[in-house]
Write an enzyme that holds these catalytic residues in place. Structure first.
Site, PDB file in Angstrom:
ATOM      1  N   HIS A  60      19.585  -8.372  61.368  1.00 59.19           N
ATOM      2  CA  HIS A  60      20.945  -7.829  61.232  1.00 59.19           C
ATOM      3  C   HIS A  60      21.121  -6.552  62.025  1.00 59.19           C
ATOM      4  O   HIS A  60      20.151  -5.944  62.479  1.00 59.19           O
ATOM      5  CB  HIS A  60      21.321  -7.608  59.755  1.00 59.19           C
ATOM      6  CG  HIS A  60      20.502  -6.586  59.029  1.00 59.19           C
ATOM      7  ND1 HIS A  60      19.381  -6.910  58.284  1.00 59.19           N
ATOM      8  CD2 HIS A  60      20.628  -5.240  58.913  1.00 59.19           C
ATOM      9  CE1 HIS A  60      18.884  -5.811  57.738  1.00 59.19           C
ATOM     10  NE2 HIS A  60      19.614  -4.771  58.109  1.00 59.19           N
ATOM     11  N   GLU A  80      26.710  -2.757  50.029  1.00 59.52           N
ATOM     12  CA  GLU A  80      26.370  -3.525  51.233  1.00 59.52           C
ATOM     13  C   GLU A  80      27.093  -4.862  51.224  1.00 59.52           C
ATOM     14  O   GLU A  80      27.191  -5.502  50.180  1.00 59.52           O
ATOM     15  CB  GLU A  80      24.852  -3.778  51.229  1.00 59.52           C
ATOM     16  CG  GLU A  80      24.405  -4.802  52.237  1.00 59.52           C
ATOM     17  CD  GLU A  80      22.997  -5.317  51.983  1.00 59.52           C
ATOM     18  OE1 GLU A  80      22.051  -4.512  52.021  1.00 59.52           O
ATOM     19  OE2 GLU A  80      22.849  -6.536  51.736  1.00 59.52           O
ATOM     20  N   GLN A  93      25.542  -6.294  58.821  1.00 63.41           N
ATOM     21  CA  GLN A  93      25.417  -5.650  57.508  1.00 63.41           C
ATOM     22  C   GLN A  93      26.344  -4.429  57.494  1.00 63.41           C
ATOM     23  O   GLN A  93      26.189  -3.530  58.329  1.00 63.41           O
ATOM     24  CB  GLN A  93      23.974  -5.190  57.285  1.00 63.41           C
ATOM     25  CG  GLN A  93      23.747  -4.494  55.952  1.00 63.41           C
ATOM     26  CD  GLN A  93      22.365  -3.851  55.891  1.00 63.41           C
ATOM     27  OE1 GLN A  93      22.041  -2.989  56.695  1.00 63.41           O
ATOM     28  NE2 GLN A  93      21.554  -4.282  54.936  1.00 63.41           N
ATOM     29  N   HIS A 149      21.529   1.263  62.060  1.00 64.31           N
ATOM     30  CA  HIS A 149      20.167   0.802  62.326  1.00 64.31           C
ATOM     31  C   HIS A 149      20.189  -0.641  62.812  1.00 64.31           C
ATOM     32  O   HIS A 149      21.217  -1.319  62.729  1.00 64.31           O
ATOM     33  CB  HIS A 149      19.276   0.924  61.077  1.00 64.31           C
ATOM     34  CG  HIS A 149      19.634   0.002  59.953  1.00 64.31           C
ATOM     35  ND1 HIS A 149      20.577   0.304  58.988  1.00 64.31           N
ATOM     36  CD2 HIS A 149      19.192  -1.247  59.642  1.00 64.31           C
ATOM     37  CE1 HIS A 149      20.678  -0.702  58.132  1.00 64.31           C
ATOM     38  NE2 HIS A 149      19.851  -1.666  58.505  1.00 64.31           N
ATOM     39  N   GLU A 159      14.521  -1.423  61.207  1.00 59.21           N
ATOM     40  CA  GLU A 159      14.068  -2.016  59.944  1.00 59.21           C
ATOM     41  C   GLU A 159      13.309  -3.305  60.249  1.00 59.21           C
ATOM     42  O   GLU A 159      13.628  -4.007  61.206  1.00 59.21           O
ATOM     43  CB  GLU A 159      15.296  -2.319  59.077  1.00 59.21           C
ATOM     44  CG  GLU A 159      14.992  -2.876  57.705  1.00 59.21           C
ATOM     45  CD  GLU A 159      16.252  -3.145  56.873  1.00 59.21           C
ATOM     46  OE1 GLU A 159      17.371  -2.897  57.383  1.00 59.21           O
ATOM     47  OE2 GLU A 159      16.118  -3.621  55.737  1.00 59.21           O
TER      48      GLU A 159
END
Lengths: 139, 139
Positions: free
Chosen positions: B7, B43, B60, B84, B134
């Site tokens: 994502h 989220e 996301q 991110h 991530e």
């Protein structure tokens, strides 16, 4: 129809160093390097993995090659980091017209030539909740 | 083995507005909504398309739900935008150990629980050329 994340565009100070980082850290394969004179950037594409629409997702690394390029100004302001995101579509012209009708401003209108012989446009970040967003159709 | 962009994490001021934007603009399907109390965020996940490793790529969307959350501080500093990037792996524990041995600092060590029952860690942006990164393993 938008079917994949085509790439994440990341601005760096040294594209060779960044290619080596993504290759060595994650195992991504370098598939393409190109200087895009019109945008004043050197670009490297690393393949992350295949996508369900028959294409693939990439990390795109961008280093400014001229002090007067937009990416150079961006790098001075933000430092290295994520510059834009790109979705893959089979018809960037139709998507661009559809989005214009929704009030989203394409930066290249009509879409123009990107790297790898792609046809691309960018959507204005003010119309996309702060995210510079590219649409890409492969050759 | 890292096989997909899992994502792109985007911080927004209003997750409902952002979900509607991504749904209406690109046709992405909303697949998950969750409040992650430990991180102080709400989220939403929107599915972009399938990936070759049998999973999928998502957008996301993250809205801070507490003024003292890290994402709230990020939003004040940067404004809405890409926060991110996340890569999917079948073994986040092994990847995290491998990257530590290369001098890349995981922020969750060992990896912890993310949304959707995933196991995740984040890699320090200073070790990743400015990009908060991530790693995600699906349940």
């Amino acid at each position: 129809m938008i079917g994949r994340i085509d790439h994440i565009g990341i601005v760096c100070r040294d594209v060779d160093e960044a290619v080596e980082f993504y290759r060595a850290t994650y195992g991504f394969e370098l598939t393409h390097v190109e200087v895009i004179e019109s945008q004043g950037v050197r670009e490297a594409m690393l393949r992350v993995g295949a996508t369900g629409d028959g294409a693939a997702s990439y990390i795109q690394l961008l280093e400014p090659v001229r002090a007067d390029s937009a990416v150079s100004a961006w790098l001075e302001r933000h430092g290295p980091g994520v510059h834009h995101i790109a979705f893959g579509t089979d018809d960037v012209d139709a998507e661009s017209e559809r989005l214009k009708a929704r009030g989203i401003r394409p930066i290249f209108d009509p879409p123009g030539t990107g790297s790898r012989g792609t046809k691309v446009t960018f959507l204005h970040p003010r119309d996309c909740l702060g995210v510079l967003t590219e649409l890409v159709t492969l050759p």
